[in-house]
Design an enzyme around this catalytic site. Structure first.
Site, PDB file in Angstrom:
ATOM      1  N   HIS A  72       8.818  -9.588   2.461  1.00 27.73           N
ATOM      2  CA  HIS A  72       7.788  -8.550   2.228  1.00 27.73           C
ATOM      3  C   HIS A  72       8.263  -7.198   2.784  1.00 27.73           C
ATOM      4  O   HIS A  72       7.611  -6.579   3.611  1.00 27.73           O
ATOM      5  CB  HIS A  72       6.451  -8.965   2.866  1.00 27.73           C
ATOM      6  CG  HIS A  72       5.268  -8.348   2.187  1.00 27.73           C
ATOM      7  ND1 HIS A  72       4.094  -9.012   1.990  1.00 27.73           N
ATOM      8  CD2 HIS A  72       5.071  -7.102   1.655  1.00 27.73           C
ATOM      9  CE1 HIS A  72       3.223  -8.227   1.375  1.00 27.73           C
ATOM     10  NE2 HIS A  72       3.804  -7.058   1.165  1.00 27.73           N
ATOM     11  N   ALA A 128       9.501  -4.653   0.634  1.00 28.74           N
ATOM     12  CA  ALA A 128       9.651  -3.648  -0.417  1.00 28.74           C
ATOM     13  C   ALA A 128       9.137  -2.274   0.029  1.00 28.74           C
ATOM     14  O   ALA A 128       9.648  -1.244  -0.387  1.00 28.74           O
ATOM     15  CB  ALA A 128       8.926  -4.104  -1.685  1.00 28.74           C
ATOM     16  N   THR A 171       6.947  -8.512  -6.469  1.00 25.90           N
ATOM     17  CA  THR A 171       6.802  -7.692  -5.251  1.00 25.90           C
ATOM     18  C   THR A 171       5.328  -7.354  -5.062  1.00 25.90           C
ATOM     19  O   THR A 171       4.983  -6.407  -4.364  1.00 25.90           O
ATOM     20  CB  THR A 171       7.633  -6.386  -5.335  1.00 25.90           C
ATOM     21  OG1 THR A 171       7.208  -5.648  -6.472  1.00 25.90           O
ATOM     22  CG2 THR A 171       9.120  -6.649  -5.412  1.00 25.90           C
ATOM     23  N   ARG A 191       1.915  -9.857  -4.765  1.00 29.06           N
ATOM     24  CA  ARG A 191       1.384 -10.728  -3.711  1.00 29.06           C
ATOM     25  C   ARG A 191       1.808 -12.162  -4.031  1.00 29.06           C
ATOM     26  O   ARG A 191       1.878 -12.562  -5.203  1.00 29.06           O
ATOM     27  CB  ARG A 191      -0.148 -10.657  -3.650  1.00 29.06           C
ATOM     28  CG  ARG A 191      -0.696  -9.419  -2.953  1.00 29.06           C
ATOM     29  CD  ARG A 191      -0.433  -9.423  -1.449  1.00 29.06           C
ATOM     30  NE  ARG A 191      -0.947  -8.235  -0.779  1.00 29.06           N
ATOM     31  CZ  ARG A 191      -0.254  -7.120  -0.540  1.00 29.06           C
ATOM     32  NH1 ARG A 191       1.000  -7.024  -0.934  1.00 29.06           N
ATOM     33  NH2 ARG A 191      -0.797  -6.107   0.104  1.00 29.06           N
ATOM     34  N   ILE A 241       2.662   1.663  -8.686  1.00 28.63           N
ATOM     35  CA  ILE A 241       3.995   1.063  -8.553  1.00 28.63           C
ATOM     36  C   ILE A 241       4.547   0.685  -9.927  1.00 28.63           C
ATOM     37  O   ILE A 241       5.685   1.000 -10.264  1.00 28.63           O
ATOM     38  CB  ILE A 241       3.939  -0.171  -7.622  1.00 28.63           C
ATOM     39  CG1 ILE A 241       3.523   0.273  -6.212  1.00 28.63           C
ATOM     40  CG2 ILE A 241       5.283  -0.897  -7.593  1.00 28.63           C
ATOM     41  CD1 ILE A 241       3.151  -0.864  -5.276  1.00 28.63           C
ATOM     42  N   ASP A 273       9.643 -10.939  -3.148  1.00 27.32           N
ATOM     43  CA  ASP A 273       9.453 -10.215  -1.886  1.00 27.32           C
ATOM     44  C   ASP A 273       8.217 -10.740  -1.164  1.00 27.32           C
ATOM     45  O   ASP A 273       7.954 -10.348  -0.026  1.00 27.32           O
ATOM     46  CB  ASP A 273       9.283  -8.711  -2.177  1.00 27.32           C
ATOM     47  CG  ASP A 273       9.250  -7.894  -0.894  1.00 27.32           C
ATOM     48  OD1 ASP A 273      10.141  -8.100  -0.041  1.00 27.32           O
ATOM     49  OD2 ASP A 273       8.326  -7.072  -0.714  1.00 27.32           O
ATOM     50  N   GLU A 309       3.435 -16.852   3.121  1.00 25.66           N
ATOM     51  CA  GLU A 309       4.339 -16.021   3.922  1.00 25.66           C
ATOM     52  C   GLU A 309       3.820 -15.728   5.326  1.00 25.66           C
ATOM     53  O   GLU A 309       4.600 -15.458   6.240  1.00 25.66           O
ATOM     54  CB  GLU A 309       4.628 -14.699   3.207  1.00 25.66           C
ATOM     55  CG  GLU A 309       3.430 -13.755   3.136  1.00 25.66           C
ATOM     56  CD  GLU A 309       3.762 -12.443   2.431  1.00 25.66           C
ATOM     57  OE1 GLU A 309       4.374 -12.488   1.351  1.00 25.66           O
ATOM     58  OE2 GLU A 309       3.395 -11.394   2.970  1.00 25.66           O
TER      59      GLU A 309
HETATM   60  P1  NAI Z   1      -2.641   0.146  -8.247  1.00 28.73           P
HETATM   61  O1  NAI Z   1      -4.051  -0.126  -7.880  1.00 28.73           O
HETATM   62  O2  NAI Z   1      -2.202   1.585  -8.396  1.00 28.73           O
HETATM   63  O3  NAI Z   1      -2.275  -0.614  -9.595  1.00 28.73           O
HETATM   64  C1  NAI Z   1      -2.654  -1.918  -9.882  1.00 28.73           C
HETATM   65  C2  NAI Z   1      -2.780  -2.038 -11.387  1.00 28.73           C
HETATM   66  O4  NAI Z   1      -3.071  -3.396 -11.707  1.00 28.73           O
HETATM   67  C3  NAI Z   1      -3.912  -1.172 -11.979  1.00 28.73           C
HETATM   68  O5  NAI Z   1      -3.432  -0.418 -13.062  1.00 28.73           O
HETATM   69  C4  NAI Z   1      -4.938  -2.213 -12.409  1.00 28.73           C
HETATM   70  O6  NAI Z   1      -5.675  -1.804 -13.573  1.00 28.73           O
HETATM   71  C5  NAI Z   1      -4.050  -3.399 -12.723  1.00 28.73           C
HETATM   72  N1  NAI Z   1      -4.774  -4.671 -12.730  1.00 28.73           N
HETATM   73  C6  NAI Z   1      -5.859  -5.048 -12.016  1.00 28.73           C
HETATM   74  N2  NAI Z   1      -6.227  -6.311 -12.334  1.00 28.73           N
HETATM   75  C7  NAI Z   1      -5.339  -6.725 -13.279  1.00 28.73           C
HETATM   76  C8  NAI Z   1      -5.202  -7.916 -14.018  1.00 28.73           C
HETATM   77  N3  NAI Z   1      -6.061  -8.933 -13.869  1.00 28.73           N
HETATM   78  N4  NAI Z   1      -4.176  -8.003 -14.899  1.00 28.73           N
HETATM   79  C9  NAI Z   1      -3.332  -6.967 -15.076  1.00 28.73           C
HETATM   80  N5  NAI Z   1      -3.418  -5.796 -14.409  1.00 28.73           N
HETATM   81  C10 NAI Z   1      -4.416  -5.682 -13.534  1.00 28.73           C
HETATM   82  O7  NAI Z   1      -1.774  -0.597  -7.146  1.00 28.73           O
HETATM   83  P2  NAI Z   1      -0.244  -0.353  -6.757  1.00 28.73           P
HETATM   84  O8  NAI Z   1      -0.166   0.645  -5.654  1.00 28.73           O
HETATM   85  O9  NAI Z   1       0.553  -0.134  -7.978  1.00 28.73           O
HETATM   86  O10 NAI Z   1       0.118  -1.784  -6.108  1.00 28.73           O
HETATM   87  C11 NAI Z   1       0.130  -2.964  -6.871  1.00 28.73           C
HETATM   88  C12 NAI Z   1       0.217  -4.170  -5.940  1.00 28.73           C
HETATM   89  O11 NAI Z   1       1.470  -4.173  -5.277  1.00 28.73           O
HETATM   90  C13 NAI Z   1      -0.817  -4.130  -4.779  1.00 28.73           C
HETATM   91  O12 NAI Z   1      -2.053  -4.699  -5.176  1.00 28.73           O
HETATM   92  C14 NAI Z   1      -0.148  -4.940  -3.713  1.00 28.73           C
HETATM   93  O13 NAI Z   1      -0.583  -6.284  -3.838  1.00 28.73           O
HETATM   94  C15 NAI Z   1       1.335  -4.862  -4.045  1.00 28.73           C
HETATM   95  N6  NAI Z   1       2.108  -4.143  -3.026  1.00 28.73           N
HETATM   96  C16 NAI Z   1       3.202  -4.759  -2.486  1.00 28.73           C
HETATM   97  C17 NAI Z   1       3.992  -4.114  -1.520  1.00 28.73           C
HETATM   98  C18 NAI Z   1       5.221  -4.736  -0.946  1.00 28.73           C
HETATM   99  O14 NAI Z   1       5.747  -4.247   0.079  1.00 28.73           O
HETATM  100  N7  NAI Z   1       5.744  -5.810  -1.515  1.00 28.73           N
HETATM  101  C19 NAI Z   1       3.590  -2.798  -1.011  1.00 28.73           C
HETATM  102  C20 NAI Z   1       2.458  -2.207  -1.701  1.00 28.73           C
HETATM  103  C21 NAI Z   1       1.740  -2.882  -2.653  1.00 28.73           C
END
Ligand code: NAI
Length: 338
Positions: free
Chosen positions: A297, A299, A234, A236, A156, A260, A265
């Site tokens: 929530h 997005a 967006t 958690r 994302i 979001d 929530e």
């Molecule tokens: P992803 O796993 O592809 O990317 C997460 C990134 O965060 C990775 O590059 C990882 O190295 C990095 N990361 C891990 N720990 C970290 C830290 N302590 N400090 C900085 N970076 C760190 O996940 P994606 O698909 O990009 O999703 C990210 C988050 O978005 C999910 O974990 C989820 O919580 C949230 N999300 C929210 C949605 C919504 O509808 N609002 C829908 C889908 C996901």
């Protein structure tokens, strides 16, 4: 054999979507409107799997009950799995998730929050409806040339970076595992959190919720930010200490917040409370600011993402029950110091 799946947190749009996609799979879907928790876990009786969403509370007690009911699989229809006690599930019940369904959906919603806050679209909508065509209080800023800090450059975060680059912004980023190839290609600078807090006009959160990231946005980090900073979440809810954010909004240190997700929530989001009194005073306070936009929530909520979610969830379930390799299993990793 037709496997029985208890689908929790099922709204009309989920039921329509899952029923359509299920025509190809033929599972027996039992829909329940509540999100799964200890009070309703009994609804999973006689089911082979449960399908749950972001606000399910799958702690050790729920896992014990699911195991005792003979449920074999927890199929998350979302990417994040912070709401599941993975240690407790390990070796007893399998957990799968949908790691990717449309990073564009979430990234585009992130952009929508930023633009709405900056240009006061949420306020202009109501003002013109009341025949008030004044611009007082609506002075925005060009995003072009400003600095954005992207925390987490996974699927994302990377799409967000591309969108911000399209606007002509300077992009700073922080990730535990920097993607240097992407950084070079797109022209972003990886830096420390401290530098992001110091330099960014807008900060957007795209990292998972972990012990390290919980409450990363709090009084101490907000203090280091630029005056009038915009914070968009967006990711958690618990990435932000909401009461500290509110203090920042009251003092003016935080100029805008686009949320979001919200740390509490699960008691509210996805439900209609329009004829009830809001008893969560923190949420009520957040909603009282005209420089805050809270979305429920949502997005992820695009046609494309919904179809992908249902298809991947059903593939995950089918793979599990036909003993295929599980591409999307959430595997418990024992902490290294134990
Ligand atoms: P992803 O796993 O592809 O990317 C997460 C990134 O965060 C990775 O590059 C990882 O190295 C990095 N990361 C891990 N720990 C970290 C830290 N302590 N400090 C900085 N970076 C760190 O996940 P994606 O698909 O990009 O999703 C990210 C988050 O978005 C999910 O974990 C989820 O919580 C949230 N999300 C929210 C949605 C919504 O509808 N609002 C829908 C889908 C996901």
């Amino acid at each position: 054999m037709s496997y029985r799946i208890a689908v929790f947190d099922a709204k009309k749009y989920d039921i329509d979507n899952f029923n359509t996609v299920n025509e190809k799979y033929g599972f027996q879907l039992r829909f329940h409107k509540e999100h799964l928790d200890i009070h309703n876990v009994i609804l999973a009786s006689e089911c082979d799997a449960v399908c749950v969403f972001v606000n399910a509370v799958i702690d050790a007690a729920v896992i014990n009950k699911l195991v005792s009911l003979g449920v074999k699989l927890i199929a998350l229809r979302c990417a994040g799995f912070n709401n599941v006690d993975i240690a407790s599930a390990a070796g007893r019940i399998t957990v799968v998730r949908v790691p990717e369904y449309s990073p564009h959906a979430i990234a585009e919603h992130t952009l929508a929050l930023m633009l709405s806050l900056n240009r006061r679209i949420h306020r202009a909508f109501w003002r013109t409806k009341d025949n008030n065509f004044s611009l007082n209080g609506f002075l925005g800023f060009d995003m072009c040339g400003k600095t954005i800090g992207v925390i987490g450059t996974g699927k994302i975060g990377r799409v967000v970076v591309e969108l911000m680059k399209g606007l002509g912004m300077r992009v700073l980023a922080y990730d535990l595992y920097p993607n240097n190839e992407f950084a070079e290609k797109i022209g972003l600078e990886y830096t420390s959190l401290e530098e992001i807090y110091r330099q960014a006009d807008i900060i957007t959160l795209h990292c998972p919720l972990t012990k390290e990231t919980e409450y990363m946005i709090c009084d101490k980090s907000i203090e280091k930010m630029k005056d009038g900073v915009m914070i968009v979440n967006t990711g958690r809810g618990k990435l932000i200490h909401t009461k500290h954010l509110i203090d920042g909004l009251v003092s003016g240190k935080v100029g805008f917040a686009g949320l979001d997700v919200y740390e509490e929530e699960s008691a509210y989001f996805y439900e209609d409370f329009s004829d009830k009194v809001l008893t969560d005073e923190t949420l009520a306070r957040l909603l009282s600011f005209n420089n805050v936009i809270v979305t429920s929530h949502q997005a992820f909520f695009t046609k494309e993402a919904m179809t992908n979610i249902a298809m991947t969830t059903m593939d995950n379930i089918l793979d599990f029950f036909t003993n295929k390799e599980l591409k999307n299993e959430v595997v418990y990793k024992k902490p290294e110091n134990n």
